[in-house]
Design a protein around this motif. Structure first.
Motif, mmCIF file in Angstrom:
data_model
loop_
_atom_site.group_PDB
_atom_site.id
_atom_site.type_symbol
_atom_site.label_atom_id
_atom_site.label_comp_id
_atom_site.label_asym_id
_atom_site.label_seq_id
_atom_site.Cartn_x
_atom_site.Cartn_y
_atom_site.Cartn_z
ATOM 1 N N ASP A 117 45.128 -42.033 53.512
ATOM 2 C CA ASP A 117 45.897 -41.524 52.364
ATOM 3 C C ASP A 117 47.349 -41.977 52.450
ATOM 4 O OD1 ASP A 117 43.660 -40.260 51.386
ATOM 5 O OD2 ASP A 117 44.136 -38.309 52.268
ATOM 6 N N LEU A 118 47.912 -41.943 53.658
ATOM 7 C CA LEU A 118 49.308 -42.346 53.852
ATOM 8 C C LEU A 118 49.499 -43.834 53.582
ATOM 9 C CD1 LEU A 118 50.158 -40.333 57.112
ATOM 10 C CD2 LEU A 118 51.011 -39.881 54.815
ATOM 11 N N VAL A 119 48.539 -44.643 54.026
ATOM 12 C CA VAL A 119 48.628 -46.090 53.821
ATOM 13 C C VAL A 119 48.533 -46.436 52.336
ATOM 14 C CG1 VAL A 119 47.364 -48.251 54.157
ATOM 15 C CG2 VAL A 119 47.840 -46.799 56.108
ATOM 16 N N LEU A 123 51.470 -48.237 49.930
ATOM 17 C CA LEU A 123 51.287 -49.409 49.076
ATOM 18 C C LEU A 123 51.698 -49.116 47.642
ATOM 19 C CD1 LEU A 123 50.197 -52.285 48.568
ATOM 20 C CD2 LEU A 123 47.947 -51.256 48.201
ATOM 21 N N GLU A 124 51.271 -47.956 47.150
ATOM 22 C CA GLU A 124 51.556 -47.587 45.758
ATOM 23 C C GLU A 124 53.042 -47.389 45.511
ATOM 24 O OE1 GLU A 124 50.362 -44.054 42.551
ATOM 25 O OE2 GLU A 124 49.294 -44.219 44.468
ATOM 26 N N ASN A 125 53.725 -46.765 46.480
ATOM 27 C CA ASN A 125 55.142 -46.446 46.313
ATOM 28 C C ASN A 125 56.077 -47.479 46.924
ATOM 29 O OD1 ASN A 125 54.331 -43.977 45.122
ATOM 30 N ND2 ASN A 125 54.156 -43.020 47.148
ATOM 31 N N GLU A 126 55.488 -48.570 47.489
ATOM 32 C CA GLU A 126 56.269 -49.630 48.129
ATOM 33 C C GLU A 126 57.199 -49.071 49.205
ATOM 34 O OE1 GLU A 126 58.241 -51.984 45.191
ATOM 35 O OE2 GLU A 126 56.386 -52.748 44.348
ATOM 36 N N GLU A 127 56.652 -48.180 50.008
ATOM 37 C CA GLU A 127 57.438 -47.531 51.062
ATOM 38 C C GLU A 127 57.593 -48.448 52.272
ATOM 39 O OE1 GLU A 127 55.511 -43.933 52.127
ATOM 40 O OE2 GLU A 127 55.504 -43.120 50.095
ATOM 41 N N VAL A 177 53.347 -52.403 53.384
ATOM 42 C CA VAL A 177 51.925 -52.648 53.125
ATOM 43 C C VAL A 177 51.831 -53.568 51.900
ATOM 44 C CG1 VAL A 177 49.687 -51.635 52.588
ATOM 45 C CG2 VAL A 177 51.287 -50.401 54.057
ATOM 46 N N VAL A 178 51.199 -54.718 52.070
ATOM 47 C CA VAL A 178 51.140 -55.685 50.973
ATOM 48 C C VAL A 178 49.743 -55.827 50.377
ATOM 49 C CG1 VAL A 178 53.124 -57.028 51.749
ATOM 50 C CG2 VAL A 178 50.857 -57.575 52.643
ATOM 51 N N LYS A 179 48.723 -55.399 51.126
ATOM 52 C CA LYS A 179 47.362 -55.535 50.595
ATOM 53 C C LYS A 179 46.421 -54.577 51.300
ATOM 54 C CE LYS A 179 43.773 -59.040 49.749
ATOM 55 N NZ LYS A 179 43.375 -60.448 49.972
ATOM 56 N N ARG A 185 38.111 -51.514 54.078
ATOM 57 C CA ARG A 185 39.193 -50.748 54.702
ATOM 58 C C ARG A 185 40.062 -51.614 55.612
ATOM 59 N NH1 ARG A 185 38.872 -44.390 55.005
ATOM 60 N NH2 ARG A 185 38.078 -44.083 52.917
ATOM 61 N N ASN A 186 40.439 -52.770 55.097
ATOM 62 C CA ASN A 186 41.353 -53.663 55.806
ATOM 63 C C ASN A 186 42.756 -53.516 55.221
ATOM 64 O OD1 ASN A 186 39.276 -54.683 57.367
ATOM 65 N ND2 ASN A 186 38.810 -56.311 55.913
ATOM 66 N N VAL A 187 43.740 -53.456 56.103
ATOM 67 C CA VAL A 187 45.130 -53.296 55.671
ATOM 68 C C VAL A 187 45.946 -54.484 56.162
ATOM 69 C CG1 VAL A 187 47.182 -51.833 55.774
ATOM 70 C CG2 VAL A 187 44.901 -50.786 55.807
ATOM 71 N N VAL A 188 46.738 -55.068 55.260
ATOM 72 C CA VAL A 188 47.616 -56.182 55.625
ATOM 73 C C VAL A 188 49.058 -55.737 55.426
ATOM 74 C CG1 VAL A 188 48.278 -58.570 55.144
ATOM 75 C CG2 VAL A 188 45.887 -57.866 54.890
ATOM 76 N N VAL A 189 49.885 -55.943 56.456
ATOM 77 C CA VAL A 189 51.293 -55.552 56.382
ATOM 78 C C VAL A 189 52.194 -56.774 56.539
ATOM 79 C CG1 VAL A 189 50.881 -53.207 57.227
ATOM 80 C CG2 VAL A 189 51.358 -55.044 58.858
#
Length: 259
Positions: A117-119, A123-127, A177-179, A185-189
């Motif tokens: 949820d945090l990730v 991404l949504e809020n460009e944090e 977080v860019v993708k 459930r893969n996260v790219v930073v």
């Protein structure tokens, strides 16, 4: 014994119901209903808060106000060596009752659920978030973000080419977080994305001050077969191989070296 002789039977007690077992059945049902009403309503596959009531080397027992306590492997709390009895922890309800009637909980899944949820929010809020670079992998680095392993491509570490990835292992850095691949459930930073906006403003300022005929000092950033890229403090300039020297140069490495 003299006291027992003075005990009088209840006037309204129905002996026929007692012998048939119906009065006991009603009482049992009423007791079960009253007991169930004192328990928390727990649904499977949800995250709830519980209290640690016991800890040993193998297991941690957590109470969530249900009719049985949940037993969680101590390994799931390895990240928290200061865990103690009475601490509040979030747990994921896997099963209300297993074959043994035991409540099945997972602290690891609760952390992952919350982390996901945090990730997504980042991404949504460009944090800007913090992550710990765990190790090097093919094409980049593995970064621990909220307990999730994210991928940091080599091209997203810095605006400058990286020659030694190992110097970043063990560091805590800021990322964006860019993708996110929701299915796998893969996260790219990216760390590069954080400094690109700042560099763009700096680049415009430098370019606005550049004039034909100026003599500047720069740092050799990259060497190619056709020339050398020089960093002028935020702006890259190309020196063609024919402009490296008055004489003929067959390989730029004959004239310059990196940095």
């Amino acid at each position: 014994m003299s006291d027992l002789k003075n005990v009088q039977p209840l006037a309204d007690f129905n002996w026929d119901e007692f012998e048939n077992g119906s009065s006991l059945e009603v009482s049992k049902q009423e007791l079960e209903k009253a007991y169930d009403e004192t328990l928390n309503k727990v649904s499977e596959h949800q995250v709830v808060e519980g209290t640690v009531i016991s800890i040993d080397k193998k297991e941690v027992i957590v109470n969530i106000g249900y009719k049985s306590d949940g037993i969680i492997p101590a390994s799931e709390f390895r990240y928290n060596p200061d865990l103690k009895i009475g601490d509040k922890v979030e747990v994921y309800v896997e099963n209300q009752e297993d074959k043994k009637g035991q409540l099945v909980l997972s602290h690891k899944k609760a952390r992952l659920s919350k982390s996901w949820d945090l990730v997504n929010a980042a991404l949504e809020n460009e944090e800007i978030i913090q992550g710990y670079i765990k190790c090097r992998t093919k094409g980049g680095m593995i970064v621990d973000v909220f307990g999730i392993e994210a991928f940091l491509p080599g091209s997203q570490i810095d605006v400058h080419p990286i020659r030694d990835y190992d110097v970043f292992v063990g560091k805590t850095m800021e990322f964006k977080v860019v993708k996110i691949n929701q299915e796998f459930r893969n996260v790219v930073v990216s760390h590069k994305a954080l400094i690109e906006a700042e560099l763009e403003a700096q680049k415009k300022e430098i370019i606005s001050k550049l004039e034909k005929g100026q003599i500047l000092e720069g740092t050799v950033k990259n060497i190619t077969s056709y020339g050398v890229f020089v960093d002028l403090g935020g702006v890259d300039g190309l020196i063609h191989i024919t402009d490296l020297s008055w004489g003929r140069v067959s390989d730029p490495h004959e004239v310059v070296a990196l940095d």
